[in-house]
Write an enzyme that holds these catalytic residues in place. Structure first.
Site, mmCIF file in Angstrom:
data_model
loop_
_atom_site.group_PDB
_atom_site.id
_atom_site.type_symbol
_atom_site.label_atom_id
_atom_site.label_comp_id
_atom_site.label_asym_id
_atom_site.label_seq_id
_atom_site.Cartn_x
_atom_site.Cartn_y
_atom_site.Cartn_z
ATOM 1 N N LYS A 32 0.814 -1.227 0.000
ATOM 2 C CA LYS A 32 0.000 0.000 0.000
ATOM 3 C C LYS A 32 0.846 1.275 0.000
ATOM 4 C CE LYS A 32 -4.414 -1.657 0.900
ATOM 5 N NZ LYS A 32 -4.285 -3.020 1.429
ATOM 6 N N SER A 45 1.791 -9.784 -0.989
ATOM 7 C CA SER A 45 1.412 -8.366 -0.883
ATOM 8 C C SER A 45 1.678 -7.764 0.488
ATOM 9 C CB SER A 45 -0.060 -8.183 -1.261
ATOM 10 O OG SER A 45 -0.880 -9.050 -0.501
ATOM 11 N N GLU A 77 -10.087 6.636 2.489
ATOM 12 C CA GLU A 77 -10.980 5.674 3.123
ATOM 13 C C GLU A 77 -10.150 4.485 3.576
ATOM 14 O OE1 GLU A 77 -10.297 5.746 -0.044
ATOM 15 O OE2 GLU A 77 -9.743 3.653 -0.360
HETATM 16 C C1 LIG Z 1 -5.199 -4.084 1.139
HETATM 17 C C2 LIG Z 1 -4.470 -5.316 0.908
HETATM 18 C C3 LIG Z 1 -4.803 -6.186 -0.157
HETATM 19 C C4 LIG Z 1 -5.978 -5.975 -1.050
HETATM 20 O O1 LIG Z 1 -5.960 -4.828 -1.813
HETATM 21 P P1 LIG Z 1 -5.639 -4.844 -3.371
HETATM 22 O O2 LIG Z 1 -5.997 -3.457 -3.788
HETATM 23 O O3 LIG Z 1 -6.515 -5.871 -4.004
HETATM 24 O O4 LIG Z 1 -4.207 -5.152 -3.536
HETATM 25 C C5 LIG Z 1 -3.999 -7.304 -0.358
HETATM 26 N N1 LIG Z 1 -2.962 -7.588 0.455
HETATM 27 C C6 LIG Z 1 -2.637 -6.796 1.496
HETATM 28 C C7 LIG Z 1 -1.480 -7.184 2.342
HETATM 29 C C8 LIG Z 1 -3.369 -5.645 1.762
HETATM 30 O O5 LIG Z 1 -3.031 -4.866 2.801
#
Ligand SMILES: *Cc1c(COP(=O)(O)O)cnc(C)c1O
Length: 399
Positions: free
Chosen positions: A85, A374, A107
């Protein structure tokens, strides 16, 4: 006007008249600055020294042994804040600064995007307001405190189901009367044009780096690239590096929750239908009257009834494929991956890993799969513990 920012039939901007100048302003700012050498140099420096880019591509050998093919992990979990993020928050906040905006709003659902925005608000000394559903404020208390420590104001939203979609509605409403000095830092690759384009751009280093790293370490492109999909930002970030490599299969994985035949899932691409949500035409989880479904899956970060329009288009054209995995599969792989690699994956990212487990036995031993990790799972340890003790279900793999 509505033909702008289209991905096939999806995308566009379906917003109140008052927001159109604000969105056009952001579009003009993005067009002006995103290739500007001073902007690019400043953002690159922040990616490197503040966020921790480039992130490594790691060969997960013990996990590879388990699934029977070669798994390479893009380590976005190592970034500052613990997830991808920060890439988007840094990019958009820097854009806001270049555009002369003094204040940020955002948000948040699980609090991860709110926290990323609050961090960058502190970094740039910008006044920051985070809109968050009251149910989420109660559920995600630690993130609320972290945002406040960074100096952000957390605004608790009580409308609808008091969760993410209501927080987005309130943030958009607030923005309509504060567009002069305020930049809306949208958290995922969805929403009205130009946000899907902007968010994809600022997440694209994931894919650019992963492609180059794979060529360097493996000597060829991967067979598949796999990522979890909530709104779609980490997935589009890594996919963007490989979209033109048609021999590379792109796979997005959604939250199947307690099963696709129940109402308790977050599988928008797999189960949704065409509709308009938060300013874009996309796939949406809704009933036949267009009432938005409540979503539910184990990972708060995937809990959203819409999805970025580019993913809806990639699904329609067949360039990417989308699957859902259940909460049970996610819990199992959360533990399996941690035991195999000593890396605790976010529950969101564990969806992508669970899909890799489901491929066991279907791929050649030399097949190469790049998976986007992610985020890190420290935030999820107590959730997993609670779920495990509630179901008396224990970890069942032997390694
Ligand atoms: C917020 C988040 C997601 C989901 O958001 P995307 O916009 O689909 O990437 C996925 N993995 C993590 C670790 C997150 O914090």
């Amino acid at each position: 006007m509505k033909s702008k920012g289209r991905y096939g039939q999806f995308g566009g901007f379906y917003v109140p008249e008052v927001l159109i100048p604000a969105l056009e302003d952001i579009e003009a700012g993005f067009d002006k600055y995103h290739k500007d050498p001073a902007f690019v140099a400043e953002l690159d420096e922040l990616y490197r020294t503040y966020a921790g880019r480039p992130t490594p591509l790691y060969h997960a050998k013990r996990f590879s042994e388990h699934v029977g093919y070669q798994v390479y992990v893009k380590r976005e979990d190592l970034l500052h804040g613990g997830a991808h993020k920060v890439n988007n928050a840094l990019g958009q906040a820097l854009l806001a600064k270049y555009m002369g905006k003094k204040k940020l709003i955002a948000e948040t659902g699980a609090g991860q995007h709110g926290l990323a925005t609050a961090m960058i608000g502190a970094l740039f000394g910008m006044e920051t307001k985070i809109f968050m559903g009251s149910v989420d404020v109660a559920r995600q208390n630690v993130n609320v405190h972290k945002m406040q420590l960074c100096g952000a104001e957390v605004i608790s939203v009580s409308g609808g189901t008091c969760t993410l979609k209501d927080a987005i509605n309130d943030a958009l409403r607030y923005w309509t009367s504060h567009v002069e000095d305020t930049f809306y830092l949208f958290g995922t690759a969805g929403g009205p044009h130009p946000f899907p384009t902007i968010v994809r751009h600022f997440q694209s280093p994931i894919g650019t780096e992963a492609r180059a790293q794979c060529l360097e370490t493996v000597g060829r492109l991967p067979d598949k690239v796999v990522a979890c999909v909530g709104g779609g930002s980490n997935a589009i970030g890594i996919f963007s590096g490989f979209l033109d490599d048609t021999e590379v299969e792109l796979v997005g994985v959604e939250g199947g929750g307690q099963g696709l035949d129940t109402d308790h899932h977050c599988a928008t691409l797999v189960k949704g239908s065409v509709g308009v949500l938060h300013g874009a035409q996309t796939l949406v989880l809704q009933d036949e009257n267009g009432q938005i479904h409540e979503t539910e899956c184990i990972s708060a970060g995937l809990d959203y009834p819409g999805v970025g329009p580019e993913h809806a288009h990639l699904k329609e054209t067949g360039r990417a494929k989308y699957f859902a995995v259940s909460d049970e599969q996610v819990l199992d792989v959360f533990e399996l991956f941690t035991r195999s690699e000593g890396i605790i994956p976010a529950l969101e990212s564990s969806h992508a890993l669970a899909h890799l487990v489901s491929l066991k036995g279907t791929l050649d031993k030399d097949a190469v799969v790049v998976v986007n990790l992610s985020g890190r799972g420290d935030k999820d340890v107590s959730i997993v513990e609670q779920r495990r003790s509630a179901t008396e279900n224990t970890f069942s793999y032997s390694i």
